[in-house]
Scaffold this motif. Structure first.
Motif, PDB file in Angstrom:
ATOM      1  N   ILE A  93      -6.989  -9.594  -4.577  1.00  0.00           N
ATOM      2  CA  ILE A  93      -7.699  -9.751  -3.307  1.00  0.00           C
ATOM      3  C   ILE A  93      -6.965 -10.791  -2.459  1.00  0.00           C
ATOM      4  O   ILE A  93      -6.515 -11.820  -2.969  1.00  0.00           O
ATOM      5  N   GLN A  94      -6.869 -10.517  -1.147  1.00  0.00           N
ATOM      6  CA  GLN A  94      -6.270 -11.489  -0.230  1.00  0.00           C
ATOM      7  C   GLN A  94      -7.344 -12.435   0.296  1.00  0.00           C
ATOM      8  O   GLN A  94      -8.380 -11.991   0.789  1.00  0.00           O
ATOM      9  N   LEU A  95      -7.061 -13.722   0.216  1.00  0.00           N
ATOM     10  CA  LEU A  95      -7.954 -14.756   0.745  1.00  0.00           C
ATOM     11  C   LEU A  95      -7.217 -15.505   1.863  1.00  0.00           C
ATOM     12  O   LEU A  95      -6.810 -16.652   1.715  1.00  0.00           O
ATOM     13  N   ASP A  96      -7.034 -14.818   2.979  1.00  0.00           N
ATOM     14  CA  ASP A  96      -6.166 -15.351   4.026  1.00  0.00           C
ATOM     15  C   ASP A  96      -6.697 -16.628   4.664  1.00  0.00           C
ATOM     16  O   ASP A  96      -5.917 -17.445   5.164  1.00  0.00           O
ATOM     17  N   PRO A 211     -12.600 -11.479   2.420  1.00  0.00           N
ATOM     18  CA  PRO A 211     -11.662 -11.152   1.333  1.00  0.00           C
ATOM     19  C   PRO A 211     -11.314  -9.664   1.368  1.00  0.00           C
ATOM     20  O   PRO A 211     -12.195  -8.804   1.403  1.00  0.00           O
ATOM     21  N   ARG A 212      -9.994  -9.364   1.346  1.00  0.00           N
ATOM     22  CA  ARG A 212      -9.521  -7.995   1.549  1.00  0.00           C
ATOM     23  C   ARG A 212      -8.629  -7.566   0.391  1.00  0.00           C
ATOM     24  O   ARG A 212      -7.843  -8.355  -0.126  1.00  0.00           O
ATOM     25  N   MET A 213      -8.707  -6.298   0.056  1.00  0.00           N
ATOM     26  CA  MET A 213      -7.901  -5.763  -1.040  1.00  0.00           C
ATOM     27  C   MET A 213      -6.414  -5.785  -0.704  1.00  0.00           C
ATOM     28  O   MET A 213      -6.006  -5.482   0.422  1.00  0.00           O
ATOM     29  N   CYS A 214      -5.614  -6.120  -1.701  1.00  0.00           N
ATOM     30  CA  CYS A 214      -4.166  -5.979  -1.585  1.00  0.00           C
ATOM     31  C   CYS A 214      -3.784  -4.507  -1.756  1.00  0.00           C
ATOM     32  O   CYS A 214      -4.551  -3.705  -2.300  1.00  0.00           O
ATOM     33  N   ASN A 224       1.131  -8.686  -3.701  1.00  0.00           N
ATOM     34  CA  ASN A 224       0.336  -9.915  -3.721  1.00  0.00           C
ATOM     35  C   ASN A 224       1.178 -11.138  -3.384  1.00  0.00           C
ATOM     36  O   ASN A 224       0.969 -12.225  -3.917  1.00  0.00           O
ATOM     37  N   LYS A 225       2.153 -10.950  -2.485  1.00  0.00           N
ATOM     38  CA  LYS A 225       2.909 -12.097  -1.996  1.00  0.00           C
ATOM     39  C   LYS A 225       1.955 -13.048  -1.287  1.00  0.00           C
ATOM     40  O   LYS A 225       1.094 -12.612  -0.514  1.00  0.00           O
TER      41      LYS A 225
END
Length: 765
Positions: A93-96, A211-214, A224-225
């Motif tokens: 998950i991306q936590l930008d 929170p968004r899916m990679c 997942n960089k």
């Protein structure tokens, strides 16, 4: 230098120039070794393979905006579908929002320096802060509420599954979170809030807010960089249902279709909203007077807006009680009608009321022509003093002076940013490239079509990027400051010149100069059609452009995308030849005159003027055979041979046996190293001119120096390379032969101050 030629033998010696052996034979190698091997997922033609797959992530989100504390609370349910052939034991998950945590790599890993004068916002940006930003994850659980183990690594979170997710299966889980909303005027962020102190109101632009899916794909596995700020997003398509609770007097603009307009709009707004869908020009849904009145009051109760969006890769929204709102219907070529809308505060009304929605409509029509018909039901432009794009909605900037006037530069700035951000619906929102790795695949493609759209908006549109000559200064930069376009986004030097400018210019030159519009437009449209709603990689673009056009462009990809060499082609030497066509009698007469001319000298002339007699004149017995015979007398055999030769020429040969024909042997040097077509303008003595294009393949055997012979029945007085400045040549001084001395202009007096001109304001005064 003018030279005479024998009838069948061309002779001549040109002046040598500086050799560049380091460039020899470079540039036309195959790029296949640089590209991944085609496979069942991505084939050799650049199209999705017969086993291509991509994942899907569907979201149901409930979010609450706290306008008093500038805080957002959210709960989301994600249903993840594994369409890959792999078993997945965890999800990423991306936590930008964690980019804004005080220990973020944006502050820690980025270099920074001090200046003599530093603003507070600049210090905030380079030093960091102690404010509590970033996600507070309060729950990660399965659909039944059971806790799921998870690990947060800065801007990424790994969710460990109870058992591997099998191919073709779905998994549903929940994430609850809250975060403080950042002041985007301080940290230059893509989203956040802007505070209007005098009236104590806010504009919120909620971007990368949940929170968004990679992406999980066939090339990278999990993308997942970590998020470092420059490299943007890699996201998965899915369907969204989003419930946004905000103060009841806020107007919300969002990705997707509003599901409950009767509950959140008053009667007038609802009626206008329905009318706008078929209106042929922008009409207000919330008027300026209504928006200004609402901005003066604050309500404590709330409303919940519900939006749904299908097959999108992201979701964004804006919220404010300051927004006025207009819209119009835009008929598309496929029969659909898109609702184009604009939301903006009073500070931007003078520009956005007149231009915004119409520019949105123009952008949709133009981009659709060169890619695919716009597939979504709405397209929204929000003025929020920043520039960022999301599916169906974008945030732009550009405000008037307090008196409502604006400069010409601000007018075009507004036009360009709306075109650019709305255009991002195509790249990367529809043709869904990996922004985290390849900035040029969204910014470059989009800036290219932005330029095309600007030029189709107005003949003299002052486009900032696109024309070839505007990238020449960047390409002439110190090589240590340059990066190939094919550089991972976070590592690109001179980011905007590279990912936006050079990449866009490369496509403009490819379209207008190398391929031609017919071949380019078909191939580019094919790429968009093949990869709409899919995840293309650079090799898919390169291969599609060649597959659909029938052109070998490896040299172009290698030079423009994998290299940093500039374009600098020089005309280093020109030799001028004429065909010798005279009869033997004419040749001998000419030889006699030349001999007499060569033997004549100043001493001889003075001797004669003084009456001095030579020894031969005083003693005739000194004369022999060579003093008496005519060395220039034409023999009958010479006359016969000449006649036989002329009669033996066929029609094609006769055109060259012409005393008026001019042969120019031109020597070109590739000083810059980047091979390009040679575009040569010839200005003739009679005032006419001609432009000749020699394909770049002329450099394929020697990338340092080539020669070309050109025959014309008119005399050339000036050769000019790249006369229309279409190849980004960094040194135009060596594009002329003979060389031209061009003056550099200077101002006699330097202005003490400078200001942006605003004739509109002066006129009003």
């Amino acid at each position: 230098m003018k030279k005479l030629l024998g009838c069948m033998l061309f002779l001549g010696l040109g002046l040598s120039s500086l050799a560049q052996d380091n460039l020899k034979d470079r540039g036309f190698e195959e790029i296949a070794p640089l590209l991944p091997t085609p496979n069942v997922y991505r084939n050799g033609a650049g199209a999705p393979g017969h086993q291509y797959y991509q994942q899907q992530a569907d979201y149901v989100i409930k979010a609450t905006l706290d306008d008093n504390r500038q805080r957002l609370e959210g709960k989301e349910t994600i249903t993840y579908t594994n369409n890959s052939p792999d078993y997945l034991s965890y999800l990423w998950i991306q936590l930008d929002q964690n980019l804004r945590k005080k220990d973020s790599d944006e502050y820690v890993a980025n270099s920074s320096k001090m200046n003599d004068r530093m603003s507070a916002s600049k210090l905030f940006f380079i030093v960091g802060h102690d404010e509590d930003y970033g996600y507070h994850i309060t729950n990660v659980s399965d659909e039944n509420g059971a806790k799921l183990p998870h690990t947060i690594n800065k801007t990424m979170m790994r969710v460990d599954l109870p058992e591997p997710l099998a191919p073709g299966k779905k998994y549903t889980f929940n994430i609850d979170w809250w975060n403080n909303i950042n002041d985007k005027t301080k940290d230059h962020a893509r989203g956040g809030y802007e505070h209007f102190k005098e009236e104590d109101n806010y504009i919120y632009t909620m971007t990368a807010w949940f929170p968004r899916m990679c992406v999980y794909d066939d090339v990278n596995g999990w993308q997942n960089k970590p998020f470092l700020g420059a490299g943007e997003f890699a996201l998965t398509f899915g369907d969204y249902e989003v419930h946004i609770t905000a103060p009841s007097d806020h107007m919300i603009a969002a990705t997707g279709l509003l599901q409950n307009p009767k509950e959140v709009l008053n009667t007038k707004e609802l009626d206008r909203y329905n009318q706008a869908k078929s209106s042929t020009k922008p009409m207000f849904i919330r008027t300026p007077d209504e928006a200004k009145k609402i901005a003066k009051t604050k309500k404590s109760d709330t409303k919940t807006w519900i939006y749904k969006a299908e097959n999108v890769r992201d979701f964004a929204w804006g919220s404010s009680r300051k927004f006025m709102w207009d819209g119009m219907g835009v008929p598309m070529a496929n029969g659909d009608t898109v609702l184009a809308m604009s939301y903006y505060p009073a500070e931007a009304q003078g520009l956005y009321e007149k231009f915004s929605t119409k520019v949105v409509a123009h952008t949709l029509r133009t981009y659709s022509k060169y890619t695919i018909p716009y597939p979504y039901p709405v397209a929204i432009s929000v003025e929020a003093d920043n520039g960022m794009e999301y599916p169906m909605i974008c945030f732009n900037n550009g405000r008037t002076e307090k008196d409502g006037t604006y400069s010409e530069s601000m007018k075009y700035r507004v036009h360009s940013i709306i075109i650019h951000e709305v255009g991002h619906n195509y790249f990367p929102m529809i043709v869904n490239s990996d922004e985290r790795k390849w900035a040029w695949m969204d910014e470059g493609f989009n800036t290219f079509l932005q330029f095309v759209t600007e030029q189709e908006f107005q003949d003299d549109y002052p486009s900032r990027r696109g024309p070839a000559h505007k990238i020449a200064q960047y390409m002439a930069s110190d090589p240590s400051t340059l990066s190939p376009i094919m550089t991972q986004s976070d590592n690109v030097k001179q980011y905007f010149n590279n990912a936006y400018g050079k990449a866009a210019t490369a496509l403009v030159i490819l379209r207008e100069t190398v391929m031609g519009r017919e071949l380019f437009d078909f191939a580019f449209k094919t790429y968009a059609e093949r990869w709409a709603f899919k995840h293309p990689k650079p090799e898919d673009f390169f291969r599609t452009m060649e597959d659909a056009s029938g052109m070998d462009l490896d040299w172009y990809w290698r030079g423009w995308f994998y290299g940093i060499d500039p374009v600098d082609i020089s005309i280093s030497q020109v030799n001028w030849y004429k065909t010798e066509t005279a009869s033997p009698e004419e040749k001998n007469l000419s030889k006699k005159k030349n001999r007499e001319k060569n033997l004549s000298n100043k001493t001889q002339d003075l001797n004669k003027s003084q009456g001095l007699k030579t020894a031969l004149e005083n003693d005739p017995d000194l004369a022999d055979f060579y003093n008496r015979y005519d060395r220039y007398q034409t023999s009958s055999s010479e006359t016969k041979a000449y006649k036989t030769f002329v009669e033996s020429l066929n029609e094609d040969e006769k055109q060259y046996f012409n005393p008026d024909m001019n042969y120019y042997e031109l020597e070109f040097e590739n000083i810059g190293g980047l091979p390009m077509p040679i575009i040569l303008k010839m200005e003739y003595a009679d005032g006419s001119e001609e432009t000749l294009t020699i394909p770049a393949e002329i450099w394929r055997h020697d990338n340092a120096k080539v020669t070309k012979v050109i025959a014309r029945d008119k005399e050339v007085v000036q050769f000019i390379l790249d006369p229309n400045r279409e190849t980004a040549d960094i040194d135009e001084d060596n594009n002329y032969y003979p060389r031209q001395m061009l003056p550099s202009r200077f101002d006699l007096y330097k202005k003490k101050t400078s200001s942006k001109s605003n004739p509109m304001q002066k006129s009003n005064k």
